[in-house]
Write a protein that holds these residues in place. Structure first.
Motif, PDB file in Angstrom:
ATOM      1  N   VAL A   1      37.847  52.440  31.636  1.00 19.35           N
ATOM      2  CA  VAL A   1      37.302  53.778  31.904  1.00 19.35           C
ATOM      3  C   VAL A   1      35.778  53.747  32.033  1.00 19.35           C
ATOM      4  CG1 VAL A   1      37.049  56.127  31.028  1.00 19.35           C
ATOM      5  CG2 VAL A   1      39.271  54.969  30.885  1.00 19.35           C
ATOM      6  N   PRO A   2      35.030  53.194  31.049  1.00 17.05           N
ATOM      7  CA  PRO A   2      33.568  53.134  31.245  1.00 17.05           C
ATOM      8  C   PRO A   2      33.155  52.254  32.417  1.00 17.05           C
ATOM      9  CG  PRO A   2      34.212  51.954  29.255  1.00 17.05           C
ATOM     10  CD  PRO A   2      35.408  52.715  29.712  1.00 17.05           C
ATOM     11  N   VAL A   3      33.905  51.165  32.662  1.00 16.70           N
ATOM     12  CA  VAL A   3      33.576  50.313  33.807  1.00 16.70           C
ATOM     13  C   VAL A   3      33.770  51.077  35.112  1.00 16.70           C
ATOM     14  CG1 VAL A   3      34.326  48.283  35.114  1.00 16.70           C
ATOM     15  CG2 VAL A   3      34.017  48.117  32.647  1.00 16.70           C
ATOM     16  N   TYR A   4      34.852  51.833  35.197  1.00 16.95           N
ATOM     17  CA  TYR A   4      35.088  52.626  36.417  1.00 16.95           C
ATOM     18  C   TYR A   4      33.977  53.656  36.633  1.00 16.95           C
ATOM     19  CZ  TYR A   4      37.063  56.038  39.599  1.00 16.95           C
ATOM     20  OH  TYR A   4      37.248  56.900  40.642  1.00 16.95           O
ATOM     21  N   LYS A   5      33.576  54.349  35.575  1.00 17.49           N
ATOM     22  CA  LYS A   5      32.522  55.356  35.709  1.00 17.49           C
ATOM     23  C   LYS A   5      31.206  54.713  36.137  1.00 17.49           C
ATOM     24  CE  LYS A   5      32.385  58.943  33.116  1.00 17.49           C
ATOM     25  NZ  LYS A   5      32.240  59.906  31.998  1.00 17.49           N
ATOM     26  N   MET A   6      30.908  53.511  35.584  1.00 11.62           N
ATOM     27  CA  MET A   6      29.688  52.823  35.971  1.00 11.62           C
ATOM     28  C   MET A   6      29.745  52.397  37.438  1.00 11.62           C
ATOM     29  SD  MET A   6      28.037  49.322  34.403  1.00 11.62           S
ATOM     30  CE  MET A   6      29.325  48.293  35.122  1.00 11.62           C
ATOM     31  N   PHE A   7      30.880  51.829  37.863  1.00 11.22           N
ATOM     32  CA  PHE A   7      31.018  51.393  39.248  1.00 11.22           C
ATOM     33  C   PHE A   7      30.952  52.581  40.211  1.00 11.22           C
ATOM     34  CE2 PHE A   7      32.743  46.887  39.732  1.00 11.22           C
ATOM     35  CZ  PHE A   7      32.087  46.445  38.602  1.00 11.22           C
ATOM     36  N   ALA A   8      31.575  53.706  39.821  1.00  9.37           N
ATOM     37  CA  ALA A   8      31.562  54.878  40.687  1.00  9.37           C
ATOM     38  C   ALA A   8      30.156  55.450  40.810  1.00  9.37           C
ATOM     39  CB  ALA A   8      32.524  55.937  40.139  1.00  9.37           C
TER      40      ALA A   8
ATOM     41  N   LEU B   1      27.325  53.791  40.559  1.00  8.82           N
ATOM     42  CA  LEU B   1      26.484  52.877  41.323  1.00  8.82           C
ATOM     43  C   LEU B   1      27.003  52.624  42.733  1.00  8.82           C
ATOM     44  CD1 LEU B   1      25.764  50.250  38.493  1.00  8.82           C
ATOM     45  CD2 LEU B   1      24.228  52.047  39.325  1.00  8.82           C
ATOM     46  N   GLY B   2      28.149  53.170  43.067  1.00  7.26           N
ATOM     47  CA  GLY B   2      28.710  52.950  44.395  1.00  7.26           C
ATOM     48  C   GLY B   2      29.253  51.551  44.585  1.00  7.26           C
ATOM     49  N   TRP B   3      29.838  50.987  43.540  1.00  9.02           N
ATOM     50  CA  TRP B   3      30.319  49.608  43.576  1.00  9.02           C
ATOM     51  C   TRP B   3      31.837  49.513  43.673  1.00  9.02           C
ATOM     52  CZ3 TRP B   3      27.080  46.983  39.104  1.00  9.02           C
ATOM     53  CH2 TRP B   3      25.747  46.878  39.524  1.00  9.02           C
ATOM     54  N   LEU B   4      32.516  50.562  44.052  1.00 11.37           N
ATOM     55  CA  LEU B   4      33.981  50.529  44.115  1.00 11.37           C
ATOM     56  C   LEU B   4      34.426  49.802  45.384  1.00 11.37           C
ATOM     57  CD1 LEU B   4      34.790  54.139  42.871  1.00 11.37           C
ATOM     58  CD2 LEU B   4      34.953  51.987  41.589  1.00 11.37           C
ATOM     59  N   SER B   5      34.184  48.498  45.403  1.00 13.84           N
ATOM     60  CA  SER B   5      34.515  47.667  46.555  1.00 13.84           C
ATOM     61  C   SER B   5      34.911  46.276  46.079  1.00 13.84           C
ATOM     62  CB  SER B   5      33.334  47.587  47.535  1.00 13.84           C
ATOM     63  OG  SER B   5      32.196  47.059  46.896  1.00 13.84           O
ATOM     64  N   ILE B   6      35.189  45.396  47.017  1.00 13.96           N
ATOM     65  CA  ILE B   6      35.822  44.125  46.690  1.00 13.96           C
ATOM     66  C   ILE B   6      34.853  43.126  46.052  1.00 13.96           C
ATOM     67  CG2 ILE B   6      35.439  43.122  48.990  1.00 13.96           C
ATOM     68  CD1 ILE B   6      38.280  41.938  48.753  1.00 13.96           C
ATOM     69  N   ILE B   7      33.599  43.086  46.513  1.00 11.39           N
ATOM     70  CA  ILE B   7      32.662  42.083  45.997  1.00 11.39           C
ATOM     71  C   ILE B   7      32.264  42.363  44.542  1.00 11.39           C
ATOM     72  CG2 ILE B   7      30.375  41.074  46.279  1.00 11.39           C
ATOM     73  CD1 ILE B   7      30.747  41.247  49.272  1.00 11.39           C
ATOM     74  N   PRO B   8      31.833  43.584  44.179  1.00  5.82           N
ATOM     75  CA  PRO B   8      31.543  43.840  42.759  1.00  5.82           C
ATOM     76  C   PRO B   8      32.749  43.616  41.848  1.00  5.82           C
ATOM     77  CG  PRO B   8      30.612  45.562  44.124  1.00  5.82           C
ATOM     78  CD  PRO B   8      31.489  44.750  45.010  1.00  5.82           C
ATOM     79  N   THR B   9      33.945  43.928  42.345  1.00  9.79           N
ATOM     80  CA  THR B   9      35.146  43.687  41.548  1.00  9.79           C
ATOM     81  C   THR B   9      35.368  42.195  41.330  1.00  9.79           C
ATOM     82  OG1 THR B   9      36.129  45.701  42.459  1.00  9.79           O
ATOM     83  CG2 THR B   9      37.607  44.158  41.374  1.00  9.79           C
TER      84      THR B   9
END
Length: 289
Positions: A137-144, A146-154
Motif C-alpha cells: 500500500v505505501p509503495v503503491y502510493k509512493m509510485f503513484a 511519483l508517476g512510476w506505475l510502469s515496468i522499469i520502476p517495478t
C-alpha cells in the motif's frame, strides 16, 4: 626339520576396506520413502502439465492425452509472447540491479571493518524474510505520486527485494577469497574498484551465478507487484497474463499447461547456461602462489 612357508593373502591397500553388504535399516527405509513421496509431489504436477499441454480435452485430472498441438499455437500468439518479453525485461532489470548492489555490499561486509556490522547483518537477515506484500500500500502510493506505475520502476523494486538474501549468498563466497590476493593487488597500486573487478569478481563467479539466478527467478515468478504497480495492460508480464486463461465460467487447462511450459523455458535455459559456473566452484588453489 624343514619348515614350509605359508602364503598369506595380500592385505588390502591402506584406506580401503572390503565391500560389505549394506544393511537395510529402519532409518534408511524412512528416509528413502520420504524422498520418494516428496519427488512424487513435484513430479506429478509436472507430468500433468506436459500431458495436458498436448491433450485436446485437457482437464484438471491426470489422464492419457488425445494428442493435439493446438494449445501451443495459443501459447505462442503475439500477445502471449509480448507478455513473455515483459517478464524478461522485468527480470533482467531486477537481476542486474539486485546482483550488482548485493555484490558491492557483500564485499564491504566481508573485507572491510564496518561499524555495527553484526547488527546490520542481522537486520539484513530479518529483511530477507519480510514479504513485500505488507508494504504494497505505501509503495503503491509512493509510485503513484511519483508517476512510476510502469515496468522499469517495478523491475528496479523487484531487484531491491532480492538484495538482502543475495548479500548473504555472495558474502559467503567472498569470505573464501584469500586476503593475500587483495594485499598483493594493493602493493601493485590497484584501487578498490580494480581489486573488486579484477580480483574478487573472477573468483566469485559461481556465487554471482547462483545470486543472479535467484534474482531472476524472484522477479520472473512475481505476480503481486506487477499487477498492482504497472498500469498499462500491454506491459503486464506473463504471470499476470497467465491468469487471463482462467475465465469466470471455464478454465482452459490445455492452454494454461502449454503456456506454463513456454513460460518455464527461459529459466531452464538460464540455469543450463550458468551450470558451468556451478561446476567450476572455487578454483583458488595456487592463486596465492
Amino acid at each position: 626339520m624343514q619348515t614350509i612357508p605359508v602364503e598369506r593373502m595380500p592385505s588390502p591397500p591402506s584406506g580401503l576396506t572390503p565391500n560389505r553388504p549394506s544393511k537395510i535399516t529402519t532409518e534408511r527405509i524412512v528416509s528413502n520413502s520420504s524422498a520418494l513421496i516428496l519427488a512424487a509431489f513435484f513430479a506429478l504436477p509436472m507430468l500433468w502439465m506436459v500431458l495436458a499441454s498436448i491433450d485436446h480435452g485437457a482437464t484438471n485430472q491426470l489422464k492419457a492425452p488425445e494428442l493435439t498441438a493446438e494449445h501451443y499455437w495459443v501459447a505462442i500468439q503475439a500477445d502471449n509472447l509480448v507478455a513473455l518479453g515483459n517478464s524478461l525485461l522485468l527480470s533482467v532489470i531486477a537481476t542486474v540491479i539486485g546482483t550488482a548492489a548485493a555484490f558491492v555490499a557483500a564485499y564491504v561486509f566481508s573485507k572491510h571493518n564496518v561499524p555495527y556490522k553484526n547488527p546490520i547483518l542481522l537486520t539484513i537477515l530479518f529483511l530477507s524474510g519480510v514479504p513485500i506484500s505488507i508494504l504494497i500500500v505505501p509503495v503503491y502510493k509512493m509510485f503513484a505520486t511519483l508517476g512510476w506505475l510502469s515496468i522499469i520502476p517495478t523491475g528496479v523494486l523487484l531487484g531491491v527485494t532480492a538484495i538482502p538474501f543475495q548479500i548473504y549468498q555472495l558474502k559467503n563466497f567472498i569470505d573464501a577469497v584469500p586476503p593475500e590476493l587483495e594485499e598483493a593487488a594493493a602493493l601493485e597500486q590497484a584501487s578498490t574498484l580494480q581489486i573488486l573487478l579484477r580480483v574478487i569478481l573472477p573468483l566469485t563467479k559461481p556465487g554471482l551465478a547462483s545470486s543472479a539466478i535467484f534474482g531472476f527467478v524472484n522477479a520472473w515468478g512475481n505476480f503481486l507487484l506487477p499487477v498492482i504497480l504497472i498500469n498499462s495492460l500491454a506491459d503486464q508480464p506473463a504471470p499476470v497474463h497467465l491468469f487471463g486463461f482462467m475465465g469466470s465460467n471455464s478454465i482452459d487447462y490445455g492452454a494454461i499447461a502449454a503456456y506454463s511450459i513456454v513460460y518455464s523455458l527461459p529459466v531452464i535455459v538460464l540455469f543450463l547456461g550458468m551450470s558451468r559456473q556451478f561446476k567450476a566452484g572455487f578454483a583458488l588453489g595456487g592463486a596465492v602462489k
